[in-house]
Scaffold this active site. Structure first.
Site, short mmCIF file in Angstrom:
data_model
loop_
_atom_site.label_atom_id
_atom_site.label_comp_id
_atom_site.label_asym_id
_atom_site.label_seq_id
_atom_site.Cartn_x
_atom_site.Cartn_y
_atom_site.Cartn_z
N CYS A 170 0.85 -1.18 0.00
CA CYS A 170 0.00 0.00 0.00
C CYS A 170 0.89 1.23 0.00
O CYS A 170 1.93 1.24 0.66
CB CYS A 170 -0.90 -0.01 1.24
SG CYS A 170 -1.93 1.47 1.43
N ASP A 171 0.47 2.26 -0.70
CA ASP A 171 1.30 3.45 -0.78
C ASP A 171 1.03 4.47 0.33
O ASP A 171 1.73 5.47 0.44
CB ASP A 171 1.13 4.14 -2.13
CG ASP A 171 -0.26 4.72 -2.34
OD1 ASP A 171 -1.18 4.35 -1.58
OD2 ASP A 171 -0.44 5.53 -3.26
N TYR A 263 -5.46 6.71 8.22
CA TYR A 263 -6.70 5.94 8.34
C TYR A 263 -7.03 5.58 9.79
O TYR A 263 -8.16 5.16 10.07
CB TYR A 263 -6.63 4.66 7.51
CG TYR A 263 -6.83 4.89 6.03
CD1 TYR A 263 -8.08 4.75 5.43
CD2 TYR A 263 -5.76 5.25 5.22
CE1 TYR A 263 -8.26 4.96 4.08
CE2 TYR A 263 -5.93 5.47 3.86
CZ TYR A 263 -7.18 5.32 3.29
OH TYR A 263 -7.36 5.54 1.95
N ARG A 283 -17.04 10.34 -0.67
CA ARG A 283 -15.82 10.47 -1.47
C ARG A 283 -16.01 9.91 -2.88
O ARG A 283 -15.42 10.41 -3.84
CB ARG A 283 -14.65 9.78 -0.76
CG ARG A 283 -13.32 10.01 -1.48
CD ARG A 283 -12.15 9.48 -0.69
NE ARG A 283 -11.82 10.35 0.42
CZ ARG A 283 -10.89 10.07 1.34
NH1 ARG A 283 -10.23 8.93 1.26
NH2 ARG A 283 -10.64 10.90 2.31
#
Length: 444
Positions: A170-171, A263, A283
């Protein structure tokens, strides 16, 4: 220098044009022989694909660029497969976000009930995709960053226990590091982070200066307290992303020991987040009305003009450069350090060995070698164990087609945390995900 054959799965994604630009810009560092876009949505991919043809004709004519919906043509002779699926598209993303919010729970595409819904959809298609890839490219590296990566990683660990060329990554931790470099006014490549957690749920314990070894975390904390926190590419971000990064400041006021993943806010402040999310405009809508229109309009403008000269304003997202650098580290056995998702096996001493955890690892041609972080504090351990149990039960439910296990998973999730609410949202999402989820069966 060897040239590599690249596949991008999810060729119709709005992230793909920026990815293609990054490959062109980095062609001396990571030369490619051919690049294939694959998407099951031919109409959507066509616009991106035709843009890509013009881009490569002008900036990278020595590379063979194609796009297709044919599985065999896509994967045959591939060396690296970049996975960026969005199973169900924006329609299902809206469901993931709006259905929980309509019931007073967080609606988000990677965490909570919405993340679990998306995770089950992604699991089914990712497993199928890996079998397809292995049929035509047994030795290709599969670099998966399809969300929710934690759930997908647990499923792939079980289905393909001996496949050592699947890397889930994951970035977002990388984006946090780059955002720290903005605060510090330094090159992000000079920062060396120590990190632990699950995907989209972790903490930085140290961020070192590679030049002199100094730990910069205290300085970062003071700067966040004084200035707040912005993404490195804040000028290109939608308002919701600025809000997401902005929450780092209050998280550090309440829990100052470590720098959190952005997050974490959903797990730490679920009631606050529900109150501040718009159930009618999430979103997904922001992306549809913003990024989606911008990227496709730009691609269509280039296609109409027949040239990229003077037209390409498409932003190269940090994740594209990051993922290409990951592939380079593997291809050239560079053994650079990245934060990746791996089977724990003692990396976090006081979490189970079979947990799929996110930690810094040295990455070379033989895959990741995780850096141990030892025991983690009780507060973070308790939060992570709760989420870990939730994710494992969800994948139990997938493989066993068990309604009871799914209900247990939803009940455990910190963003639901109530059995009656869990049953209500689970039943609603079962209806909305027909054809995407397993047929969950109730015990007789």
């Amino acid at each position: 220098m060897k040239k590599y054959n690249i596949v991008i799965v999810g060729g119709g994604s709005t992230f793909t044009p920026g990815f293609l630009k990054s490959f062109c810009r980095m062609k001396e560092e990571f030369p490619i022989n051919k690049l294939v876009l694959f998407d099951i949505n031919a109409e959507r991919q066509k616009t991106i694909g035709e843009f890509g043809k013009i881009l490569f004709e002008e900036l990278y004519p020595e590379a063979d660029f194609t796009y297709t919906t044919d599985i065999e043509k896509t994967y045959t002779e591939s060396d690296f497969v970049f996975m960026q699926m969005r199973v169900g598209g924006y329609k299902m993303r809206e469901s993931d976000e709006k259905t929980p919010l309509s019931m007073g729970m967080i609606g988000q595409e990677t965490v909570g009930a919405g993340g679990m819904a998306y995770g089950l959809r992604s699991t089914k298609e990712m497993i199928k995709a890996v079998y397809d890839i292995r049929r035509y490219a047994p030795d290709a590296w599969i670099l998966n960053y399809s969300n929710p990566a934690a759930i997908v990683a647990e499923a792939l660990r079980r289905e393909f226990p001996n496949d050592k060329k699947i890397l889930n990554i994951c970035d977002q931790p990388e984006n946090v590091v780059r955002s720290c470099s903005r605060l510090l006014s330094c090159d992000y490549k000079n920062l060396d982070p120590v990190y632990f957690g699950l995907n989209h749920y972790g903490w930085f314990t140290h961020i070192y200066d590679k030049t002199n070894g100094d730990d910069l975390l205290s300085e970062i904390k003071e700067l966040i307290k004084e200035k707040g926190f912005l993404p490195q590419d804040a000028e290109q971000r939608d308002p919701s992303w600025l809000d997401t990064y902005g929450m780092v400041q209050p998280m550090m006021e309440d829990f100052p020991d470590y720098l959190p993943n952005t997050y974490n806010q959903y797990y730490l402040y679920p009631e606050y987040k529900v109150e501040h999310l718009n159930p009618n405009y999430t979103r997904a809508n922001e992306v549809i009305d913003g990024r989606e229109k911008r990227v496709f309009e730009e691609c269509k403008t280039v296609i109409k003009a027949g040239t990229i000269k003077g037209y390409v304003n498409i932003h190269e997202d940090a994740h594209a450069e990051f993922m290409i650098e990951v592939a380079m580290s593997i291809a050239y056995n560079e053994n650079n350090r990245y934060i990746v998702i791996v089977e724990n096996n003692g990396a976090i001493n006081n979490l189970p060995d079979d947990a799929m955890v996110e930690v810094a690892a040295v990455l070379g041609s033989n895959g990741p070698r995780p850096m141990r972080v030892g025991n983690i504090p009780l507060f973070q351990k308790g939060l992570l164990e709760n989420q870990l149990a939730c994710e494992k039960l969800l994948i139990d439910a997938y493989f066993e087609e068990s309604y009871e296990k799914a209900l247990q998973a939803f009940t455990l999730n910190r963003l639901i945390n109530d059995a009656k609410k869990a049953r209500k949202i689970l039943d609603a999402l079962i209806e909305e995900n027909k054809g995407y989820w397993p047929e969950f069966k109730k015990a007789e």
